[in-house]
Scaffold this active site. Structure first.
Site, PDB file in Angstrom:
ATOM      1  N   CYS A 162       0.844  -1.207   0.000  1.00 47.95           N
ATOM      2  CA  CYS A 162       0.000   0.000   0.000  1.00 47.95           C
ATOM      3  C   CYS A 162       0.871   1.244   0.000  1.00 47.95           C
ATOM      4  O   CYS A 162       0.443   2.320  -0.383  1.00 47.95           O
ATOM      5  CB  CYS A 162      -0.950   0.009   1.184  1.00 47.95           C
ATOM      6  SG  CYS A 162      -0.224   0.581   2.733  1.00 47.95           S
TER       7      CYS A 162
ATOM      8  N   VAL B  82      12.725  17.748  26.469  1.00 44.34           N
ATOM      9  CA  VAL B  82      13.916  17.419  25.671  1.00 44.34           C
ATOM     10  C   VAL B  82      13.456  16.638  24.426  1.00 44.34           C
ATOM     11  O   VAL B  82      13.356  17.169  23.332  1.00 44.34           O
ATOM     12  CB  VAL B  82      14.959  16.638  26.486  1.00 44.34           C
ATOM     13  CG1 VAL B  82      16.194  16.352  25.635  1.00 44.34           C
ATOM     14  CG2 VAL B  82      15.370  17.426  27.720  1.00 44.34           C
TER      15      VAL B  82
ATOM     16  N   ASN C 174      13.599  10.160  30.958  1.00 44.99           N
ATOM     17  CA  ASN C 174      13.090   8.855  31.375  1.00 44.99           C
ATOM     18  C   ASN C 174      12.976   8.783  32.896  1.00 44.99           C
ATOM     19  O   ASN C 174      11.984   8.317  33.447  1.00 44.99           O
ATOM     20  CB  ASN C 174      13.989   7.736  30.851  1.00 44.99           C
ATOM     21  CG  ASN C 174      13.323   6.383  30.985  1.00 44.99           C
ATOM     22  OD1 ASN C 174      13.684   5.598  31.849  1.00 44.99           O
ATOM     23  ND2 ASN C 174      12.329   6.126  30.168  1.00 44.99           N
TER      24      ASN C 174
ATOM     25  N   GLN D 238     -12.926   0.767   0.536  1.00 49.31           N
ATOM     26  CA  GLN D 238     -12.921  -0.412  -0.319  1.00 49.31           C
ATOM     27  C   GLN D 238     -14.253  -0.517  -1.054  1.00 49.31           C
ATOM     28  O   GLN D 238     -14.438  -1.419  -1.847  1.00 49.31           O
ATOM     29  CB  GLN D 238     -12.737  -1.675   0.537  1.00 49.31           C
ATOM     30  CG  GLN D 238     -11.388  -1.800   1.193  1.00 49.31           C
ATOM     31  CD  GLN D 238     -11.371  -2.913   2.226  1.00 49.31           C
ATOM     32  OE1 GLN D 238     -11.231  -2.645   3.414  1.00 49.31           O
ATOM     33  NE2 GLN D 238     -11.487  -4.156   1.812  1.00 49.31           N
TER      34      GLN D 238
ATOM     35  N   GLU E 276     -14.394  -1.673   4.253  1.00 46.20           N
ATOM     36  CA  GLU E 276     -15.428  -2.222   3.371  1.00 46.20           C
ATOM     37  C   GLU E 276     -16.770  -1.554   3.658  1.00 46.20           C
ATOM     38  O   GLU E 276     -17.550  -1.314   2.744  1.00 46.20           O
ATOM     39  CB  GLU E 276     -15.527  -3.738   3.551  1.00 46.20           C
ATOM     40  CG  GLU E 276     -16.506  -4.353   2.576  1.00 46.20           C
ATOM     41  CD  GLU E 276     -16.492  -5.859   2.573  1.00 46.20           C
ATOM     42  OE1 GLU E 276     -15.529  -6.461   3.091  1.00 46.20           O
ATOM     43  OE2 GLU E 276     -17.452  -6.450   2.062  1.00 46.20           O
TER      44      GLU E 276
ATOM     45  N   ARG F   5      -9.902  -9.394   6.728  1.00 54.64           N
ATOM     46  CA  ARG F   5      -9.214 -10.456   5.976  1.00 54.64           C
ATOM     47  C   ARG F   5      -9.518 -11.861   6.525  1.00 54.64           C
ATOM     48  O   ARG F   5      -9.104 -12.198   7.627  1.00 54.64           O
ATOM     49  CB  ARG F   5      -7.711 -10.203   6.079  1.00 54.64           C
ATOM     50  CG  ARG F   5      -6.888 -10.738   4.955  1.00 54.64           C
ATOM     51  CD  ARG F   5      -5.492 -10.226   5.131  1.00 54.64           C
ATOM     52  NE  ARG F   5      -4.707 -10.416   3.929  1.00 54.64           N
ATOM     53  CZ  ARG F   5      -3.513  -9.855   3.723  1.00 54.64           C
ATOM     54  NH1 ARG F   5      -2.991  -9.080   4.638  1.00 54.64           N
ATOM     55  NH2 ARG F   5      -2.872 -10.067   2.614  1.00 54.64           N
TER      56      ARG F   5
ATOM     57  N   GLU G  73      -6.752 -13.479   1.121  1.00 58.47           N
ATOM     58  CA  GLU G  73      -7.132 -13.862   2.481  1.00 58.47           C
ATOM     59  C   GLU G  73      -6.696 -15.255   2.924  1.00 58.47           C
ATOM     60  O   GLU G  73      -6.297 -15.436   4.066  1.00 58.47           O
ATOM     61  CB  GLU G  73      -8.654 -13.755   2.620  1.00 58.47           C
ATOM     62  CG  GLU G  73      -9.142 -12.335   2.505  1.00 58.47           C
ATOM     63  CD  GLU G  73     -10.639 -12.272   2.440  1.00 58.47           C
ATOM     64  OE1 GLU G  73     -11.196 -12.748   1.440  1.00 58.47           O
ATOM     65  OE2 GLU G  73     -11.248 -11.770   3.384  1.00 58.47           O
TER      66      GLU G  73
HETATM   67  C1  LIG Z   1       6.814   5.245  20.940  1.00 59.78           C
HETATM   68  C2  LIG Z   1       7.362   5.359  22.349  1.00 59.78           C
HETATM   69  C3  LIG Z   1       8.036   4.265  22.867  1.00 59.78           C
HETATM   70  C4  LIG Z   1       8.554   4.342  24.170  1.00 59.78           C
HETATM   71  N1  LIG Z   1       9.195   3.239  24.656  1.00 59.78           N
HETATM   72  C5  LIG Z   1       9.690   3.262  25.917  1.00 59.78           C
HETATM   73  C6  LIG Z   1      10.365   2.123  26.440  1.00 59.78           C
HETATM   74  O1  LIG Z   1      10.557   1.119  25.751  1.00 59.78           O
HETATM   75  N2  LIG Z   1      10.791   2.165  27.715  1.00 59.78           N
HETATM   76  C7  LIG Z   1      10.596   3.270  28.500  1.00 59.78           C
HETATM   77  O2  LIG Z   1      11.018   3.258  29.638  1.00 59.78           O
HETATM   78  N3  LIG Z   1       9.988   4.376  28.024  1.00 59.78           N
HETATM   79  C8  LIG Z   1       9.510   4.398  26.752  1.00 59.78           C
HETATM   80  N4  LIG Z   1       8.867   5.518  26.268  1.00 59.78           N
HETATM   81  C9  LIG Z   1       8.692   6.695  27.139  1.00 59.78           C
HETATM   82  C10 LIG Z   1       9.695   7.837  26.849  1.00 59.78           C
HETATM   83  O3  LIG Z   1      10.265   7.718  25.580  1.00 59.78           O
HETATM   84  C11 LIG Z   1      10.857   7.900  27.798  1.00 59.78           C
HETATM   85  O4  LIG Z   1      10.389   8.075  29.100  1.00 59.78           O
HETATM   86  C12 LIG Z   1      11.865   8.992  27.450  1.00 59.78           C
HETATM   87  O5  LIG Z   1      13.090   8.704  28.039  1.00 59.78           O
HETATM   88  C13 LIG Z   1      11.442  10.375  27.871  1.00 59.78           C
HETATM   89  O6  LIG Z   1      12.443  11.284  27.481  1.00 59.78           O
HETATM   90  P1  LIG Z   1      12.129  12.641  26.725  1.00 59.78           P
HETATM   91  O7  LIG Z   1      13.393  13.392  26.598  1.00 59.78           O
HETATM   92  O8  LIG Z   1      11.448  12.383  25.449  1.00 59.78           O
HETATM   93  O9  LIG Z   1      11.152  13.329  27.748  1.00 59.78           O
HETATM   94  P2  LIG Z   1      10.243  14.582  27.615  1.00 59.78           P
HETATM   95  O10 LIG Z   1       8.909  14.188  27.041  1.00 59.78           O
HETATM   96  O11 LIG Z   1      10.927  15.688  26.943  1.00 59.78           O
HETATM   97  O12 LIG Z   1      10.075  14.895  29.160  1.00 59.78           O
HETATM   98  C14 LIG Z   1       9.572  13.917  30.044  1.00 59.78           C
HETATM   99  C15 LIG Z   1       9.436  14.479  31.452  1.00 59.78           C
HETATM  100  O13 LIG Z   1      10.700  14.679  32.042  1.00 59.78           O
HETATM  101  C16 LIG Z   1      10.839  16.022  32.502  1.00 59.78           C
HETATM  102  N5  LIG Z   1      12.232  16.399  32.333  1.00 59.78           N
HETATM  103  C17 LIG Z   1      12.988  16.194  31.224  1.00 59.78           C
HETATM  104  N6  LIG Z   1      14.237  16.637  31.453  1.00 59.78           N
HETATM  105  C18 LIG Z   1      14.251  17.149  32.708  1.00 59.78           C
HETATM  106  C19 LIG Z   1      15.254  17.749  33.511  1.00 59.78           C
HETATM  107  N7  LIG Z   1      16.471  17.905  33.062  1.00 59.78           N
HETATM  108  N8  LIG Z   1      14.915  18.139  34.741  1.00 59.78           N
HETATM  109  C20 LIG Z   1      13.674  17.979  35.210  1.00 59.78           C
HETATM  110  N9  LIG Z   1      12.694  17.421  34.500  1.00 59.78           N
HETATM  111  C21 LIG Z   1      12.971  17.006  33.268  1.00 59.78           C
HETATM  112  C22 LIG Z   1       9.872  16.798  31.633  1.00 59.78           C
HETATM  113  O14 LIG Z   1       9.507  18.006  32.216  1.00 59.78           O
HETATM  114  C23 LIG Z   1       8.740  15.825  31.504  1.00 59.78           C
HETATM  115  O15 LIG Z   1       7.912  15.866  32.618  1.00 59.78           O
HETATM  116  C24 LIG Z   1       8.360   5.504  24.963  1.00 59.78           C
HETATM  117  C25 LIG Z   1       7.682   6.600  24.413  1.00 59.78           C
HETATM  118  C26 LIG Z   1       7.192   6.531  23.120  1.00 59.78           C
HETATM  119  C27 LIG Z   1       6.461   7.714  22.559  1.00 59.78           C
HETATM  120  S1  FES Z   2       3.133  -1.422   2.492  1.00 59.78           S
HETATM  121 FE1  FES Z   2       3.683  -1.279   4.575  1.00 59.78          FE
HETATM  122  S2  FES Z   2       1.829  -0.701   5.518  1.00 59.78           S
HETATM  123 FE2  FES Z   2       1.240  -1.057   3.492  1.00 59.78          FE
END
Ligand SMILES: Cc1cc2nc3c(=O)[nH]c(=O)nc-3n(C[C@H](O)[C@H](O)[C@H](O)COP(=O)(O)OP(=O)(O)OC[C@H]3O[C@@H](n4cnc5c(N)ncnc54)[C@H](O)[C@@H]3O)c2cc1C
Ligand code: FES
Length: 1210
Positions: A55, A176, A268, A683, A718, A825, A1142
């Site tokens: 797709c 961040v 994190n 579809q 569909e 499907r 399918e």
């Molecule tokens: C698709 C997806 C998959 C993910 N998978 C995982 C995973 O497998 N495991 C997991 O543990 N997490 C996962 N996460 C959660 C997230 O990615 C993590 O927690 C990530 O480390 C957050 O970091 P960030 O910089 O993006 O945070 P941000 O969104 O920028 O901030 C997060 C929080 O931390 C605070 N903060 C940031 N820096 C500071 C600082 N220096 N001082 C004080 N506060 C601060 C912010 O104010 C906010 O409250 C996932 C998220 C998504 C969207």
């Molecule tokens: S080709 Fe990957 S979602 Fe359709």
């Protein structure tokens, strides 16, 4: 101090990356690296030519992951390629062709009969776009401030500026990577008026190597942490690098590179998620220092440690809102953890843990032990009591027993705990400890220096199941000798849109340029599963800028009643019957404004008791009309004659379509006589037209539905697209302006329904040798709140491929307060066949015979009558079986229904052909196949033929593109239209036999011969009488699968699958193999991974990829062999082909039953030999719970009825 400043390329998720954060960053998109007008980039060319784009909706993302890798590493290893795709998903291809095409960059020698790699352009890194020089300035950046309508974004460049800003705005949110805050703002309705982005501050990105460990600035991304730690680990003595190893191991499980490239270590920790991957590791790692800056306090700075007092509640820590985390000090030392996730990639864990033990010098006596768990409480927790009891104890069997007993008590969970899976989570805490215990024991026996340790153990070895590079092979049919080179039928022609898809040029519904006065629509839907609507108040929405109007039932000019069975509404009036029921819609000038306005529409309800589950529906006899039955022979007599009788039940969960392109409609009123043009991802153009006309109160001839292509459909488009399309059409009618809406993933999952969950109850009579004599079976499907397409074909598939002399069956569709379930499907077939395999596998166990022997004994033969009295002709199943049966095996048969369809062929005076047919293109390659058919029929090259779109004003009254029959019916229609034209050309050809196609067309025009023609293709079944022919022909396929399960964690690995499929004489083997693999992998999701979770009140929890796991690159079998059965022409379809979309989906049930077999042998070790129940999908939770052992016994389930569960099986 080293600054982490590098000139490198990173992938990122566009939906989470704030535009403001892009200042001073160069962004490369798929359009920027190549195009079809000049030159495709090798990353684009190879995915297209290796048939890795169906797709095409996922293709640009995959191309960019590959491109980024190539920019950073022009000669990648295959492992690098696999890692690069950890965050990408594709719902169509089954991943194999993508990996195979890209394998050529890793210079892995391979031969493919589907493409010719010698045609690929070489990769020339010198030809890549350079980094824009204007962004390379060394000038100190200035503080930036962007002000939006509601949010101010400030980007300081120095720590001093940051501190000053925090003191000015103490409640400002630091952002961040935005991977947490972005989700909160987008999905959780949070608003942060002031955002401060410290990503450019050098101290916050610094890495310092100290005497005690490594200190990372809090804004260091996880990718950069990974890079630094890898280097450090390579240089340090192993005993010093234990913690770093543990962090690295955990990062391997952490999301995909797109997230790790932007998400920060500090983010994190500060998110304080109870299921964070890193926090348990860090907490068990000894002393992690966290220096903080406090702009509002007199001290200015303080340092805290990450101990048991750090997390104070759900997503709360002791850090004050105004404080800034400066850095994270990770010490040298030693410790490990055992994460368990329901998927190996891009996944949030269910339970994580970090464990560390230190022994008294020269002894096996514990000096210090730390056990830290995530996913067991609202915060990351230390098992303090257990650790205290174990301190001072010798590391032996007794310690293990006591530790497990203590942990079972300390790591307890309420049976109603949020997240559910309570027994599984509790058992995992013990399983992880057991693995830790064994590893430590092993190390102690090797006199491992008496220090801290723990390593992953178990059947997958270190690190758990790992993704290895899939080995694959496809065996094709070859075209007959002598077939003309220009005759493309039977050849692996590339999908006609693949190159455009790989360059981001392919136009999907939402890519249509915006009209000048266009409005955006956001749906307002019910939050209750069953309730009376007391009032709807849109007054607050009016104050949102750009608000135009609210649309509801009273605005429907025609009929508000809609749906396949006229049992639905365009907008709910008095009562809502599911969460997600559409009540109204807000129109505004932009998407952002309409979303904001929709959120403040207030609805008051009087709640009514909902019916959510099949069980509740059975108790309350809440069924949709028309109960279906098929009976054959004398069931009672069959049971009397049987040696054994087996009774049981199996439940199969539903499935979300998860097409990558969600529902989308653009309605353009034409201003005259109620005319409206609808651009829709559907579809089913015909029903879309009919339903829209009905709602608008105009004849169908005023509505034109146009479909260019879809980003996947799988049955979900569909009929269910019409719930959005009719609402958008009404809104366009009301305002007289174009209106657009594309659903967000969470809205789409909430509103549109999916595959029906099923409960099967069976009683089967059989002989000692396994021969089945008699079957009584009831199927209950959860239909949701309307009929839609619920009367699928489940009963017709209850036999799978087995000859059952006496059958009594009943199929009942339950009416519940869930969104209407619909086609997917396989359309009820997989559920019907799955339950047949359930009793077949159990009866083989009961007889003590190998399951494949019993299966073969019961297989149909040529000429047999099915339970619906249709004779089997051209029965190739036993051939497929024999070809595939080198290991354990499994099989399916399938069938197709034929309905009407038309095609329209226009030949223009230059000889070019514009072909239109009733089918829609959703990635399945239908347009490509139709071009091949027309090319052979007309005897002209495929390059002369073009398909622009499917539309109701060119081909009216089309059948939906569904049920695998589209190539059959549209192919025949195309062929017939071409024949009409050829017949008209005959006299002209005779008068100029040596002329070219162009000459004949010109002459035809001059002689007033019409060069436009339509074509139509050249069954019925009575359930009551069990008479007639429901199917035109049957499709056959066989699959063998091999799996490995981890009895302690419930994880499994797909080791090998072999498939042999009868597709007749293939029209296009590359497309057919793509369909087989894609369907198989989608089935793998259905039977082993994808689980929809609902609250007892009928509220869907799993509304996105974070909670709903579809198969990813690493989930496909490590060895994947697919072959097409040769010499099996099908006389009943165009050019002897067969349906393929399918049938192969069900072949993935082979994986489910391989897992069940593996569980059988694990249970045997615990002395359990009787058949046991395994519902679908076979998730890690179900696998672990079924592998009964001392740990599961230590965590008994709470008595049902004594608590309210977090989620229910619907
Ligand atoms: C698709 C997806 C998959 C993910 N998978 C995982 C995973 O497998 N495991 C997991 O543990 N997490 C996962 N996460 C959660 C997230 O990615 C993590 O927690 C990530 O480390 C957050 O970091 P960030 O910089 O993006 O945070 P941000 O969104 O920028 O901030 C997060 C929080 O931390 C605070 N903060 C940031 N820096 C500071 C600082 N220096 N001082 C004080 N506060 C601060 C912010 O104010 C906010 O409250 C996932 C998220 C998504 C969207
Ligand atoms: S080709 Fe990957 S979602 Fe359709």
């Amino acid at each position: 101090m080293t600054l982490i400043y590098s000139f490198s390329h990173h992938t990122a998720n566009a939906c989470l990356f704030p535009v403001c954060a892009l200042h001073h960053v160069a962004v490369t998109t798929v359009e920027g690296i190549g195009n079809t007008k000049s030159r495709l980039h090798p990353a684009q060319e190879r995915i297209a030519k290796s048939h890795g784009s169906q797709c095409g909706f996922c293709t640009p993302g995959i191309v960019m992951s590959m491109y980024t890798l190539l920019r950073n590493k022009p000669e990648p290893k295959m492992e690098d390629i696999e890692d690069a795709f950890q965050g990408n998903l594709c719902r169509c291809t089954g991943y194999r062709p993508i990996l195979e095409g890209y394998r050529t960059f890793a210079k892995v020698m391979m031969s493919s009969s589907l493409f010719n790699s010698s045609e690929f352009q070489p990769l020339d890194p010198t030809q890549e776009p350079i980094f824009p020089p204007e962004l390379m300035s060394n000038k100190q950046q200035k503080q930036l401030c962007f002000k939006g309508e509601r949010v101010m974004w400030i980007q300081p460049t120095t720590l001093k500026e940051l501190v000053a800003l925090k003191s000015q705005y103490p409640n400002a949110k630091l952002v961040v990577g935005n991977t947490e805050v972005g989700i909160e703002m987008r999905l959780k309705n949070m608003l942060y008026p002031v955002i401060i982005a410290p990503a450019w501050i050098s101290e916050m990105n610094a890495v310092q190597h100290t005497e005690t460990g490594v200190t990372f600035g809090a804004a260091c991304t996880l990718s950069s942490v990974e890079e630094v730690l890898r280097k450090v680990v390579a240089e340090l003595p192993p005993y010093k690098a234990e913690v770093f190893q543990a962090v690295l191991e955990q990062l391997r499980w952490f999301a995909g590179p797109q997230i790790r490239n932007v998400a920060a270590l500090g983010g994190n920790i500060m998110t304080a998620s109870p299921i964070s991957d890193l926090n348990p590791v860090l907490m068990a790692s000894g002393i992690i220092h966290l220096p903080l800056i406090s702009p509002c306090s007199t001290e200015g700075k303080r340092t805290i440690t990450m101990d048991e007092k750090f997390f104070t509640g759900y997503r709360k820590t002791i850090v004050k809102p105004e404080e800034i985390l400066l850095s994270v000090e990770i010490p040298y030392s030693k410790k490990k953890y055992f994460p368990q996730a329901s998927r190996r990639e891009d996944d949030i864990a269910i339970v994580t843990c970090g464990m560390r033990v230190l022994f008294q010098d020269g002894t096996n006596r514990v000096e210090e032990i730390k056990l830290s768990y995530g996913g067991m409480a609202p915060t990351t927790v230390l098992a303090l009591k257990t650790c205290k009891e174990l301190t001072g104890r010798d590391w032996n069997e007794k310690l293990l027993q006591d530790a497990c007993r203590l942990l079972a008590g300390e790591m307890d969970l309420s049976p109603s705990a949020p997240g559910g899976m309570v027994d599984f989570r509790r058992t995992l805490t013990l399983s992880f400890f057991f693995k830790f215990y064994l590893t430590v024991l092993q190390k102690l026996s090797k006199n491992y220096n008496g220090t801290v340790s723990a390593a992953r153990e178990g059947r997958f070895g270190e690190g758990g199941p790992v993704c290895t590079v899939p080995d694959s092979c496809v065996l094709l049919q070859e075209v007959p000798r002598g077939q003309a080179v220009e005759d493309m039928v039977g050849r692996p022609l590339m999908h006609v849109s693949a190159a455009k898809q790989a360059c981001g040029e392919a136009v999907y519904c939402d890519d249509i340029p915006h009209y000048e006065n266009e409005l955006y629509l956001t749906l307002v839907t019910s939050t209750k599963a069953h309730a009376k609507i007391l009032s709807v108040d849109a007054s607050e929405a009016q104050s949102v800028p750009g608000f135009v109007c609210f649309v509801s039932a009273k605005d429907v000019p025609g009929s508000n009643i809609t749906g396949i069975a006229n049992d639905e509404t365009v907008f709910a009036e008095d009562v809502v019957t599911c969460v997600g029921h559409i009540i109204g819609a807000v129109l505004a000038d932009t998407q952002e404004h309409s979303r904001r306005a929709a959120k403040v529409v207030k609805i008051k309800y009087e709640e009514l008791k909902p019916i959510v589950t099949i069980q509740e529906a059975i108790e309350k006899q809440s069924f949709l009309k028309s109960i279906k039955r098929i009976n054959k022979g004398d069931v009672k007599k069959g049971f009397e004659e049987s040696d054994h009788i087996l009774e049981g039940e199996m439940y199969l969960g539903g499935q979300e379509h998860f097409y990558l392109e969600t529902h989308c409609t653009l309605a353009v009123p034409k201003g005259e006589d109620g005319e409206m043009e609808l651009f829709v991802s559907t579809q089913n153009p015909m029903k879309t037209q009919e339903f829209a006309a009905n709602a608008l109160g105009v004849p169908s001839n005023r509505i034109v539905v146009r479909v260019k292509r879809m980003g996947g459909g799988f049955g979900g488009k569909e009929t269910r697209n019409t719930i959005l399309t009719t609402a958008v059409a009404v809104a366009a009618f009301k305002t007289g302006r174009p209106v657009r809406c594309m659903l967000d993933r969470d809205e789409d999952m909430l509103i549109s329904g999916g595959r029906h969950p099923f409960l099967g109850r069976y009683k089967v009579g059989f002989m000692k040798n396994g021969k089945v004599k008699s079957l009584e079976v009831s199927y209950y499907g959860n239909g949701g709140n309307s009929v839609d397409l619920s009367y699928g074909v489940t009963l017709l598939h209850l036999d799978n491929s087995y000859n059952i002399p006496n059958v009594s069956s009943v199929g009942i569709v339950c009416k519940t307060n869930l969104p209407s379930n619909t086609a997917f499907r396989g359309f009820g077939g997989p559920q019907g066949m799955m339950i047949a395999e359930c009793w077949m596998s159990d009866l083989a166990r009961k007889c003590g015979l190998p399951p494949e022997e019993v299966r073969k004994l019961n297989l149909y033969h040529e000429g047999d009558l099915t339970h619906f009295n249709q004779k089997l002709e051209g029965f190739t199943l036993r051939r497929c079986w024999d070809e595939c049966l080198s290991s354990s095996s499994y099989h399916v048969f399938w069938s197709c229904l034929v309905t009407g369809c038309t095609s329209l062929v226009h030949v223009y005076t230059d000889g070019s052909v514009l072909l239109t047919h009733g089918g829609t293109e959703m990635g399945q390659g239908l347009h490509t196949k139709m071009i091949q058919v027309a090319s052979r029929s007309l005897g002209i090259p495929t390059s002369n033929i073009y398909i622009s779109e499917t539309s109701t004003n060119t081909v009216p009254n089309t059948s939906p593109t569904a049920a695998s029959v589209s190539a059959d019916i549209n192919g025949m229609a195309v062929h017939n239209a071409c024949q009409t034209i050829l017949k008209r050309l005959e006299p002209i050809k005779q008068s100029n036999p040596k002329g070219s196609w162009e000459d004949w067309i010109k002459a035809a025009y001059e002689n007033c011969v019409s060069l436009s023609a339509t074509g139509i293709p050249d069954l019925g079944y009575d359930f009551e009488k069990n008479e007639g022919k429901p199917f035109c022909y049957f499709s056959y396929g066989v699959a063998c699968s091999e799996v490995e399960i981890d009895c302690l964690t419930g994880d499994h690995k797909n080791i090998r699958t072999d498939i042999v499929m009868d597709v007749g004489t293939s029209l296009n083997p590359a497309i057919d193999i793509g369909q087989i693999e894609g369907a198989f992998v989608q089935g793998l999701g259905l039977f082993t991974m994808e689980e929809l979770r609902y609250s007892p009140e009928g509220n869907l929890y799993t509304r996105g990829p974070g909670m709903y796991k579809i198969p990813a690159f690493g989930d496909i079998p490590t060895e994947f062999y697919v072959s097409l059965l040769r010499d099996c022409p099908n006389s009943k379809a165009v050019y002897s082909s067969k349906a393929v979309g399918e049938p192969p989906l069900f072949l993935s049930a082979s994986v489910f039953y391989a897992i069940k077999d593996a569980i059988y042998s694990a249970r045997k070790d615990s002395g359990l030999t009787e058949p046991f129940r395994l519902d679908s999908p076979a998730t890690p939770e179900r696998i672990r719970n079924a592998c009964v052992d001392i740990f599961t016994k230590m965590c008994p389930s709470a008595e049902p009825g004594t608590f309210k569960p977090w989620s229910v099986r619907v």
